[in-house]
Design a protein around this motif. Structure first.
Motif, PDB file in Angstrom:
ATOM      1  N   ALA A   1      -2.822  18.945   1.470  1.00 42.75           N
ATOM      2  CA  ALA A   1      -1.784  19.429   0.686  1.00 42.75           C
ATOM      3  C   ALA A   1      -0.574  18.824   0.666  1.00 42.75           C
ATOM      4  N   LEU A   2       0.005  17.989   1.552  1.00 42.93           N
ATOM      5  CA  LEU A   2       1.103  17.002   1.479  1.00 42.93           C
ATOM      6  C   LEU A   2       1.005  16.041   0.632  1.00 42.93           C
ATOM      7  N   ALA A   3      -0.400  15.482   0.334  1.00 42.58           N
ATOM      8  CA  ALA A   3      -0.586  14.284  -0.409  1.00 42.58           C
ATOM      9  C   ALA A   3      -0.483  14.958  -1.897  1.00 42.58           C
TER      10      ALA A   3
ATOM     11  N   ALA B   1       0.979  -1.408   0.105  1.00 43.35           N
ATOM     12  CA  ALA B   1      -0.099  -0.065   0.010  1.00 43.35           C
ATOM     13  C   ALA B   1       0.971   1.121  -0.118  1.00 43.35           C
ATOM     14  N   GLU B   2       0.664   2.072  -0.752  1.00 43.64           N
ATOM     15  CA  GLU B   2       1.395   3.467  -1.034  1.00 43.64           C
ATOM     16  C   GLU B   2       0.954   4.551   0.150  1.00 43.64           C
ATOM     17  N   ILE B   3       1.841   4.920   0.750  1.00 39.98           N
ATOM     18  CA  ILE B   3       1.528   5.605   2.089  1.00 39.98           C
ATOM     19  C   ILE B   3       2.346   7.029   2.196  1.00 39.98           C
ATOM     20  N   VAL B   4       1.427   8.145   2.385  1.00 38.95           N
ATOM     21  CA  VAL B   4       2.140   9.399   2.497  1.00 38.95           C
ATOM     22  C   VAL B   4       2.070   9.832   3.927  1.00 38.95           C
ATOM     23  N   ILE B   5       3.111  10.019   4.489  1.00 32.48           N
ATOM     24  CA  ILE B   5       3.308   9.919   5.855  1.00 32.48           C
ATOM     25  C   ILE B   5       3.504  11.387   6.447  1.00 32.48           C
ATOM     26  N   GLU B   6       2.572  11.782   7.143  1.00 38.28           N
ATOM     27  CA  GLU B   6       2.658  13.170   7.855  1.00 38.28           C
ATOM     28  C   GLU B   6       3.867  13.129   8.868  1.00 38.28           C
TER      29      GLU B   6
ATOM     30  N   TYR C   1       3.168  15.367  -3.099  1.00 36.24           N
ATOM     31  CA  TYR C   1       3.624  14.058  -3.200  1.00 36.24           C
ATOM     32  C   TYR C   1       3.249  13.277  -4.694  1.00 36.24           C
ATOM     33  N   LEU C   2       2.007  13.601  -4.851  1.00 38.36           N
ATOM     34  CA  LEU C   2       1.594  13.228  -6.304  1.00 38.36           C
ATOM     35  C   LEU C   2       2.059  13.960  -7.620  1.00 38.36           C
ATOM     36  N   TYR C   3       2.458  15.472  -7.184  1.00 35.71           N
ATOM     37  CA  TYR C   3       2.973  16.001  -8.081  1.00 35.71           C
ATOM     38  C   TYR C   3       4.342  16.133  -8.357  1.00 35.71           C
ATOM     39  N   SER C   4       4.887  15.966  -7.280  1.00 34.02           N
ATOM     40  CA  SER C   4       6.675  15.864  -7.361  1.00 34.02           C
ATOM     41  C   SER C   4       7.170  14.423  -7.452  1.00 34.02           C
TER      42      SER C   4
ATOM     43  N   HIS D   1       7.039  20.645  -3.686  1.00 35.38           N
ATOM     44  CA  HIS D   1       7.699  19.564  -3.859  1.00 35.38           C
ATOM     45  C   HIS D   1       7.533  18.807  -2.170  1.00 35.38           C
ATOM     46  N   TYR D   2       7.374  17.341  -2.486  1.00 37.10           N
ATOM     47  CA  TYR D   2       7.059  16.622  -1.355  1.00 37.10           C
ATOM     48  C   TYR D   2       8.057  16.595  -0.228  1.00 37.10           C
ATOM     49  N   GLU D   3       9.562  16.382  -0.414  1.00 36.41           N
ATOM     50  CA  GLU D   3      10.344  16.208   0.494  1.00 36.41           C
ATOM     51  C   GLU D   3      10.491  17.630   1.142  1.00 36.41           C
ATOM     52  N   GLU D   4      10.463  18.768   0.365  1.00 36.21           N
ATOM     53  CA  GLU D   4      10.467  20.219   1.034  1.00 36.21           C
ATOM     54  C   GLU D   4       9.381  20.239   1.844  1.00 36.21           C
ATOM     55  N   ALA D   5       8.036  19.926   1.279  1.00 38.64           N
ATOM     56  CA  ALA D   5       6.899  20.031   2.242  1.00 38.64           C
ATOM     57  C   ALA D   5       6.787  19.339   3.516  1.00 38.64           C
ATOM     58  N   VAL D   6       7.631  17.925   3.478  1.00 40.41           N
ATOM     59  CA  VAL D   6       7.927  17.429   4.728  1.00 40.41           C
ATOM     60  C   VAL D   6       8.844  18.173   5.859  1.00 40.41           C
ATOM     61  N   ARG D   7       9.833  18.805   5.041  1.00 43.58           N
ATOM     62  CA  ARG D   7      10.693  19.563   5.902  1.00 43.58           C
ATOM     63  C   ARG D   7       9.831  20.795   6.664  1.00 43.58           C
ATOM     64  N   GLN D   8       9.178  21.559   5.924  1.00 40.73           N
ATOM     65  CA  GLN D   8       8.556  22.585   6.433  1.00 40.73           C
ATOM     66  C   GLN D   8       6.951  22.337   6.677  1.00 40.73           C
ATOM     67  N   TYR D   9       6.650  21.164   7.212  1.00 37.09           N
ATOM     68  CA  TYR D   9       5.239  20.758   7.237  1.00 37.09           C
ATOM     69  C   TYR D   9       4.756  21.657   8.641  1.00 37.09           C
TER      70      TYR D   9
END
Length: 456
Positions: free
Chosen positions: A93-95, A77-82, A98-101, A220-228
């Motif tokens: 927004a994080l998801a 299962a594909e998981i986007v982790i907050e 992820y789908l975009y970048s 971009h997902y990785e940056e969104a995680v860092r700046q969550y």
């Protein structure tokens, strides 16, 4: 089309079976046609597969739920982790990022967001295809799915459409929203064509990406995680839906329930007794759900929910059961049972002494072929006693086989992992300060990777 399932919740309304670690969607209390007990998550995941949507679906969740999800529906299962719990707006927004970048989803492709745990039948998922077409043809920024109400509920939010009687298309223009009205007002709104808001949103990916750019938030997902932490901690309904002008709703005339309280959940539980116990024949509309090893007996009582787990025992009139959320002090509750990707554990005993020292005893069950992560702890020592099964272990780089009767001492800071050759049961005694699940530093997850740390 991509589907994002939102998995969250604190688990208060279905206490004591649910808690901060095991929300309602993970409770295995629903039955299949073959009598197998499954969770709401497993039921929805199977329904998505039946409609051919599983490969286009991902789950947005917090770190604490990942193991539970993988345990129930598999690691594929594909998981986007907050990185931390916030609310539905930052999660969506994080998801989207992820789908975009990460998945290169085109900006004009439709993204559908829905809860992970609706109780619906298969036609509900067929309507998602039509909802995609509504986004593509209506010119709206947002398209919602609204359920035709069967009674004037005070528990649900309502979508109020414009000029329902004049509509001949698959969708309606949205006039306004009303959150949990009183029964009299709900009945009036239903007569005017109002729909239950079931929390399903559809939009082009570019709608959210443009919104993030406008707010100078990362796309971009990785940056969104860092700046969550910069993402506003608020609901998608409040921050986006209620502020969008071009919005439509597609009615759905079919079964839909939110099984979020004991009185609604027990309507869909086939057996009145789950677990050890006895229920007398004259106990009408009473359910006993028992996760303990001791029996529960109910005699001559009606309209009750009796639920028992290592977290506690609830005895409540079914209609009054939603009040549990008001009475619980979540700060005092420590989850006593958790399901993980490798198996499960149950807290057997917890002591805290005046000098601050703590002792926690767990019974850990590890499934054959599964492994714990390679990890260490800052604030606790552990002693493992193997009471069943066998496996292999790495402790500070040293490899050894372990079996029933072995006792292993794991000092604080010592790196360790275990893979079960057969189903294993271990009694773990932790000693130290702040004996919490957060005191885990994981170095590797997969056994092949963990073996690289082994030098003997």
């Amino acid at each position: 089309m991509k589907i994002v399932l939102l998995s969250g919740g604190s688990g208060k309304r279905l206490w004591p079976l649910s808690n901060d670690a095991r929300s309602k969607q993970f409770l295995r209390v629903l039955e299949t046609s073959t009598g197998e007990r499954i969770s709401m998550l497993q039921r929805v995941w199977d329904q998505l597969a039946a409609e051919g949507f599983r490969q286009d679906s991902c789950i947005a969740t917090s770190k604490g739920q990942v193991d539970m999800i993988q345990s129930q529906i598999g690691s594929e299962a594909e998981i986007v982790i907050e990185p931390e719990k916030r609310d539905t707006f930052p999660a969506i927004a994080l998801a989207a990022s992820y789908l975009y970048s990460m998945k290169d989803m085109p900006l004009d492709e439709v993204m559908i967001v829905m809860p992970v745990d609706p109780f619906v039948e298969q036609p509900f998922f067929n309507r998602l295809r039509k909802l995609e077409r509504v986004v593509q043809t209506s010119g709206a920024d947002l398209a919602l799915l609204g359920v035709l109400p069967t009674y004037p509920s005070e528990k649900y939010g309502y979508i109020v459409p414009k000029n329902m009687e004049d509509n001949i298309s698959d969708y309606l223009q949205v006039h306004s929203f009303r959150e949990k009205p009183r029964e009299e007002e709900a009945a009036k709104m239903i007569r005017q064509g109002a729909l239950w808001n079931c929390g399903v949103f559809a939009f082009r990916l570019g709608f959210i990406i443009d919104m993030l750019i406008e707010r100078k938030l990362p796309i971009h997902y990785e940056e969104a995680v860092r700046q969550y932490g910069r993402f506003l901690k608020t609901s998608f309904d409040y921050e986006v839906v209620e502020k969008t002008e071009r919005i439509v709703v597609m009615p759905y005339d079919g079964e839909w329930k939110d099984l979020g309280t004991w009185n609604t959940l027990t309507e869909e539980i086939a057996s009145p007794l789950i677990g050890k116990g006895t229920l007398s024949p004259d106990s009408q509309n009473t359910h006993v759900i028992n996760e303990l090893d001791i029996p529960v007996t109910a005699i001559g009582v009606s309209n009750l929910i009796i639920a028992a787990s290592p977290d506690g025992i609830l005895v409540s009139d079914k209609e009054a059961s939603p009040r549990i959320k008001e009475l619980l002090n979540s700060d005092e509750l420590r989850p006593m049972v958790e399901e993980r990707r490798w198996g499960r554990y149950r807290v057997l005993d917890f002591l805290k002494y005046e000098d601050g020292q703590e002792v926690l005893t767990k019974r850990i069950c590890i499934q054959a072929g599964k492994n714990l992560s390679y990890q260490y702890h800052h604030k606790r020592k552990e002693v493992w006693t193997v009471i069943a099964g066998s496996g292999e272990m790495i402790l500070d780089g040293h490899y050894r086989r372990i079996t029933t009767g072995d006792v292993i001492v794991i000092p604080a800071q010592s790196k360790h992992s275990l893979k079960a050759a057969t189903d294993m049961e271990i009694i773990e005694v932790q000693t130290g300060t702040e004996l919490v699940e957060e005191d885990i530093v994981r170095l590797a997850m997969h056994w092949e990777e963990i073996l690289q740390f082994c030098f003997i």
